[in-house]
Each structure stands twice: as C-alpha cells, then as structure tokens.
Design a protein around this motif. Structure first.
Motif, mmCIF file in Angstrom:
data_model
loop_
_atom_site.group_PDB
_atom_site.id
_atom_site.type_symbol
_atom_site.label_atom_id
_atom_site.label_comp_id
_atom_site.label_asym_id
_atom_site.label_seq_id
_atom_site.Cartn_x
_atom_site.Cartn_y
_atom_site.Cartn_z
ATOM 1 N N ARG A 1 -0.066 7.616 3.565
ATOM 2 C CA ARG A 1 1.193 6.705 3.865
ATOM 3 C C ARG A 1 1.409 6.857 5.315
ATOM 4 O O ARG A 1 1.557 5.889 5.969
ATOM 5 C CB ARG A 1 2.524 7.120 3.023
ATOM 6 C CG ARG A 1 2.440 6.584 1.592
ATOM 7 C CD ARG A 1 3.863 6.728 1.216
ATOM 8 N NE ARG A 1 4.594 7.762 1.522
ATOM 9 C CZ ARG A 1 4.719 8.823 0.739
ATOM 10 N NH1 ARG A 1 4.060 8.781 -0.408
ATOM 11 N NH2 ARG A 1 5.533 9.880 1.124
ATOM 12 N N SER A 2 1.419 8.055 6.000
ATOM 13 C CA SER A 2 1.471 8.206 7.259
ATOM 14 C C SER A 2 0.322 7.239 7.992
ATOM 15 O O SER A 2 0.544 6.835 9.319
ATOM 16 C CB SER A 2 1.530 9.786 7.849
ATOM 17 O OG SER A 2 1.567 9.798 8.982
ATOM 18 N N SER A 3 -0.949 7.533 7.614
ATOM 19 C CA SER A 3 -2.142 6.840 8.205
ATOM 20 C C SER A 3 -1.544 5.261 8.258
ATOM 21 O O SER A 3 -2.100 4.492 9.395
ATOM 22 C CB SER A 3 -3.301 7.249 7.611
ATOM 23 O OG SER A 3 -3.302 8.479 7.714
ATOM 24 N N VAL A 4 -1.153 4.815 7.220
ATOM 25 C CA VAL A 4 -0.941 3.160 7.067
ATOM 26 C C VAL A 4 0.171 2.965 8.116
ATOM 27 O O VAL A 4 0.189 1.828 8.652
ATOM 28 C CB VAL A 4 -0.427 2.998 5.736
ATOM 29 C CG1 VAL A 4 0.132 1.427 5.606
ATOM 30 C CG2 VAL A 4 -1.638 3.083 4.368
ATOM 31 N N GLN A 5 1.218 3.777 8.223
ATOM 32 C CA GLN A 5 2.199 3.500 9.333
ATOM 33 C C GLN A 5 1.808 3.450 10.608
ATOM 34 O O GLN A 5 2.280 2.508 11.534
ATOM 35 C CB GLN A 5 3.367 4.460 9.096
ATOM 36 C CG GLN A 5 3.964 4.278 7.700
ATOM 37 C CD GLN A 5 5.210 5.544 7.556
ATOM 38 O OE1 GLN A 5 4.855 6.682 8.237
ATOM 39 N NE2 GLN A 5 5.934 5.484 6.543
ATOM 40 N N LEU A 6 0.932 4.385 11.009
ATOM 41 C CA LEU A 6 0.037 4.497 12.336
ATOM 42 C C LEU A 6 -0.582 3.096 12.401
ATOM 43 O O LEU A 6 -0.277 2.399 13.638
ATOM 44 C CB LEU A 6 -0.714 5.424 12.336
ATOM 45 C CG LEU A 6 -0.215 6.786 12.575
ATOM 46 C CD1 LEU A 6 -1.279 7.831 12.439
ATOM 47 C CD2 LEU A 6 0.743 6.988 13.625
ATOM 48 N N THR B 1 0.834 -1.079 0.073
ATOM 49 C CA THR B 1 0.045 -0.238 -0.038
ATOM 50 C C THR B 1 0.851 1.432 0.048
ATOM 51 O O THR B 1 0.678 2.287 -0.926
ATOM 52 C CB THR B 1 -0.856 -0.111 1.281
ATOM 53 O OG1 THR B 1 -1.788 -1.168 1.381
ATOM 54 C CG2 THR B 1 -1.765 1.283 1.225
ATOM 55 N N LYS B 2 1.934 1.293 0.983
ATOM 56 C CA LYS B 2 2.768 2.365 0.809
ATOM 57 C C LYS B 2 3.487 2.636 -0.357
ATOM 58 O O LYS B 2 3.974 3.677 -0.873
ATOM 59 C CB LYS B 2 3.794 2.397 2.186
ATOM 60 C CG LYS B 2 3.011 2.313 3.319
ATOM 61 C CD LYS B 2 4.001 2.503 4.530
ATOM 62 C CE LYS B 2 4.796 1.146 4.913
ATOM 63 N NZ LYS B 2 5.548 1.086 5.834
ATOM 64 N N SER B 3 3.891 1.745 -0.990
ATOM 65 C CA SER B 3 4.704 1.548 -2.427
ATOM 66 C C SER B 3 3.590 2.174 -3.486
ATOM 67 O O SER B 3 4.052 3.032 -4.132
ATOM 68 C CB SER B 3 4.981 0.333 -2.764
ATOM 69 O OG SER B 3 5.619 0.304 -3.967
ATOM 70 N N LEU B 4 2.393 1.807 -3.433
ATOM 71 C CA LEU B 4 1.440 2.342 -4.526
ATOM 72 C C LEU B 4 1.132 3.820 -4.134
ATOM 73 O O LEU B 4 0.820 4.666 -5.090
ATOM 74 C CB LEU B 4 0.102 1.696 -4.328
ATOM 75 C CG LEU B 4 0.139 0.116 -4.841
ATOM 76 C CD1 LEU B 4 -1.109 -0.694 -4.699
ATOM 77 C CD2 LEU B 4 0.613 -0.061 -6.543
ATOM 78 N N LEU B 5 1.252 4.242 -2.924
ATOM 79 C CA LEU B 5 0.929 5.633 -2.677
ATOM 80 C C LEU B 5 2.322 6.544 -2.837
ATOM 81 O O LEU B 5 2.122 7.704 -2.426
ATOM 82 C CB LEU B 5 0.640 5.732 -1.027
ATOM 83 C CG LEU B 5 -0.912 5.139 -1.118
ATOM 84 C CD1 LEU B 5 -1.380 5.182 0.519
ATOM 85 C CD2 LEU B 5 -2.001 6.055 -1.845
#
Length: 523
Positions: A370-375, A90-94
């Motif tokens: 991306r920051s939301s996914v990291q959280l 997901t982070k890669s796609l964003l």
C-alpha cells in the motif's frame, strides 16, 4: 395630485379608482392586493418564480411541460481523490480485512490447516467421548490463525437450517446467545453456543470464567449468572445444566493471560483448568486456544506431567514463504485485474521476499505494498499526468517503503515485542558475532548449534527444536532485528546456504537485556 401640470404615475398599490375614483373592476392585480394602504410595504415584494418539480435530472420538465435546462453551475461536480481511481481500488484490496474469495472457506495456501481444524470439530462435536476436545493453534503473528477460524465459524456454523430433511433438529436453549447449528453428519445438526474472548481485553486472568459465560447467556438471565461464575467450577455447573447444547470456548491471544500476572502459578492454573474442563466426562465443551507463543504448551502444560490424552491437539500455522505470499497478493488483486497490472511482478516478489524472511507476516506485506502504491500516486499527482499514466510500481518504490517501515524503529522498540525465546536467540547471534574474530558468515544451521551450546553452558532454558528455532529466526527478521539471506560464496561449505546475522546495536541490546535477570548471563 399634479406635478408641474403632469399627473404623477401611479404606484403599484395605487390606481385610478382609489379614493372613490374609478371602478375596482378596472384595478390592476397589484392595486387590488395593496388596496387600502397609504404607504408602500416595508419590504419589497418577491416575485414568484416557477420552478420544476425537482432538480434531480436534466430531463425534467416544468409544470407547463416546457423543457427545463439546469444551469451548468447547478450541476453536481465530481470530486477526484488522486489522479486515478485505480490507486484507491488497489489500496482497498490490500487492506487486511478484505477477502479474496467468498466461495471457499479456507484462506489462500491454508487448505491443510483448514482440513485439520474441520477434522477436529467433527470429532469433538459428534463424539462426546473423543479425545479431540481441546485445541491449541499457534504460529507467528499475521499467519492467519484467527482469520481462518473466523471463516470456519462463518461458513460451517449455520444460524438457521433451511428445509432440513431431518425434521428432528434440536431447538436452541432460549437462555443462550451466539447459538448456531453444526452439521455433524448428513442432515444431523447439533446445537452450538460459541463464546469467543480476546484475552488482551481482560483486566485480570481470573475474569476469564465470567467473561465466557456472559458471552453466551441471554440478557434476561445475565443478572443471575453475573456474580455466580467466578471459577471454573461454576462454569462447569452451568454447562452441565445444558445437556442438549455443545459449548465452544475460544480464547484468542491466550498467552496474554500469563503476561497479565506476575504469579506464573496462578496463570498456569487458570489455563490448565480451562483445558481440563473439556476433558471432563459427561460435559459438552470444546476449548480452543490461539496464541503466538510456540513454546506455551511446553512452558505451561507439558511441565505439569499430564497424561498425553489430557494435552490439547496442536496445529501450527507456519510463516508464509515468498511463493505463498505472491499467490495471496495475486488472488486478492485478481478481483480487478487492472489493480494487479499496476505492479511490476518483480516488485511484488521483492516485497514478498523481504517479508517472508521474517515472520511471514501478511500484515507487514500489505503495508509495504500500500505504501508503494501511495508513492506512485504521489508521483502521478506531482508530475505530468500524460507521462505518468503508464507507470507501474517498481522495485524502487518497494525499496523506499521497506526503508520506511523496517529501518525507522529503534533497537528498543524492535526488541520490546519479542518473547523470551526470541530474545535468547537474538542474544546467541550477538554473542557469536562478538567473539568471532574472523567475522565468518553464519548459516542458520550453525546459528542453531551455537544457540544449543550456549544454553547448555549457561543453563538458562531448555533449547527449542530446530524447526521452532528456524521459525523464531524468521520472526526476528520480521521484527527488524535479524537478517536472513540466501548467500552464494566460496567460504560456505556447501557453496550456497541461508545465512543469518543480527541487525541491532550491541550496546543498545546489552542495555535492554540487562533489565531481565534471566538473560544477563547470555551477553
């Protein structure tokens, strides 16, 4: 050699046949190897171990065709980064550089801008007498100006032509680099040389002519042109010497040419010379300028009182709205449907609403998501994996990311990137709020009326049009110095409207504005 009447055992390098006693045929293999030694070897002998031909597969067999089993401690171990690989996908796609659709040449929601640019290219390249030979692409940061142009250059300008029906394809000039073919009509191709320069990298504006030439000249010929091209006159002469090639000069971040010099007239002349180069008769040149400043054309070109046909064509990339941003995120994450499913739809819409209320900068949106996914990923690592497996990115995660990215900067760092028009608008908002005793809600339309009256009274600068003012207001929200909200209250005449207010500390703004003589009269 007897010990207590017993015959001592032979060592590995001894045998019954040593010292002339016995036959060498009866010697052991070790005794034969060490025959003649009076003392054992200094280092212990290493025994040879039969190994398989390779340890790359557990199905290998040894040289005796016997099954070979790799011990468990020799098997490669898989390293896991994060609790679930879906987070990494997901982070890669964003990432900003990721492309959602390789089959289409236009960015998502930018089909109309793509059509305008392609129409310009067809007119400019196919018709040498066309008035469409200079273009100015403008819009706030993160709206896809450079990305859309790069996509067109990638897909519509061909490096080679496979089996053309028209065999009379012009060959490229061997003295040129960055050459390609553009199809002006069906099976009719024009040789193109493209030079793209980012003006931020220039040490001084005067270097632009030399930099453009060096981008398209082959290494064998660079030495003779390196010092020769120090003005637009030399660049013009070079282009005239290549009548079979059409030159496209792209100036990214063109407004930086003005910021790099304190002499405005010098920078203005350079920009004017570049755009007029495309208007020269008998020369095959197309000039494309890309900049964030929406008023550069008015500040630099319109003030020169040029004829309308000498001015460049302008294409505006307006900020993305919330619906467009949501569609872009959906199209990016749809490559792996599971990546879209880890978000609650309302969480994405909340993030798009926050970012669209500013410049509509996609880069800011991708950072927030991306920051939301990291959280969420940190929560899954800290907690029980069974309990967190089905959790998704919620509005709470996005709200934490928003507070981190949008509220951490000081007033000084938020004001510094603004252009002069944006600073004027911010000053007008603060000026109105300072003298509004009732602290009434201010709609965007009312803010524009107040802004126009303030500029007419102080005579600081010519006001922007209403559309440009609205666009600048969204830029202010993206920078974190203003807030635009859709408000439903009885105090408003229409009952519901978009309201705007500043989010900076007045004293800090006063301190920053006081450094600019032009803006001192506004506060």
């Amino acid at each position: 050699m007897m010990l207590n009447g017993r015959k001592r055992p032979f060592l590995a390098f001894e045998s019954d046949g040593e010292l002339g006693c016995g036959n060498s045929e009866n010697m052991t293999p070790d005794a034969k190897r060490f025959s003649g030694l009076t003392t054992p070897p200094a280092s212990p002998e290493k025994k040879q171990i039969k190994k398989p031909l390779g340890i790359v597969s557990s199905n290998l067999t040894n040289i005796n065709d016997e099954p070979y089993t790799i011990e468990s401690d020799l098997k490669p171990k898989r390293l896991m980064f994060g609790s679930d690989p879906i987070f990494s996908k997901t982070k890669s796609l964003l990432q900003q550089s990721s492309v959602s659709n390789l089959e289409q040449t236009w960015l998502a929601t930018r089909k109309s801008e793509y059509d305008e640019i392609m129409h310009f290219f067809h007119n400019s390249i196919s018709d040498r007498e066309s008035a469409d030979n200079s273009l100015y692409i403008t819009g706030p940061p993160g709206t896809g100006k450079t990305a859309q142009l790069d996509l067109i250059l990638r897909d519509k300008f061909h490096e080679i032509i496979l089996d053309p029906k028209n065999k009379k394809v012009t060959k490229h000039d061997p003295e040129l680099l960055n050459t390609s073919y553009f199809e002006t009509q069906s099976d009719i191709f024009q040789s193109i040389a493209v030079a793209k320069v980012n003006c931020i990298a220039l040490s001084k504006p005067e270097c632009i002519f030399q930099k453009l030439l060096l981008e398209i000249v082959n290494g064998k010929y660079k030495q003779q042109h390196h010092k020769a091209c120090d003005s637009v006159k030399n660049l013009k002469s070079f282009c005239r010497s290549k009548p079979n090639t059409h030159f496209i000069f792209i100036l990214d971040e063109m407004d930086k040419l003005i910021k790099q010099t304190t002499v405005l007239s010098s920078a203005t002349k350079i920009i004017l010379d570049l755009f007029l180069l495309a208007k020269e008769p008998g020369i095959n040149v197309t000039i494309i300028g890309i900049a964030n400043s929406i008023d550069l054309k008015d500040r630099v070109l319109n003030r020169l009182n040029l004829q309308k046909e000498l001015l460049p064509k302008v294409i505006h990339f307006h900020p993305y709205n919330s619906e467009q941003m949501f569609e872009i995120v959906r199209s990016k994450l749809s490559i792996f449907p599971a990546c879209f499913e880890i978000f609650q739809p309302m969480a994405i819409k909340f993030a798009t609403t926050k970012c669209s209320g500013s410049t509509g900068d996609l880069r800011r949106l991708f950072d927030l998501l991306r920051s939301s996914v990291q959280l969420l990923e940190l929560e899954s690592l800290k907690g029980n994996s069974d309990k967190t497996r089905g959790r998704k990115v919620t509005i709470t995660h996005v709200a934490k990311a928003v507070s981190k990215y949008m509220n951490s900067a000081t007033t000084k760092t938020r004001i510094a990137p603004l252009n002069i028009q944006q600073k004027i608008i911010l000053c007008s908002l603060v000026h109105r709020e300072r003298f509004d005793l009732n602290k009434c809600l201010c709609t965007v339309e009312e803010a524009y009326d107040y802004y126009v009256k303030l500029l007419k009274r102080t005579d600081v600068m010519k006001p922007l049009s209403k559309a440009e003012f609205f666009e600048s207001c969204y830029s202010l929200q993206s920078s974190g110095v203003a807030l635009i909200e859709f408000t439903k209250k009885k105090l408003l005449p229409s009952g519901a409207a978009k309201t705007i207010k500043s989010t900076v500390i007045g004293t800090e703004l006063q301190e920053e504005i006081s450094k600019i003589d032009l803006l001192k009269r506004l506060l």
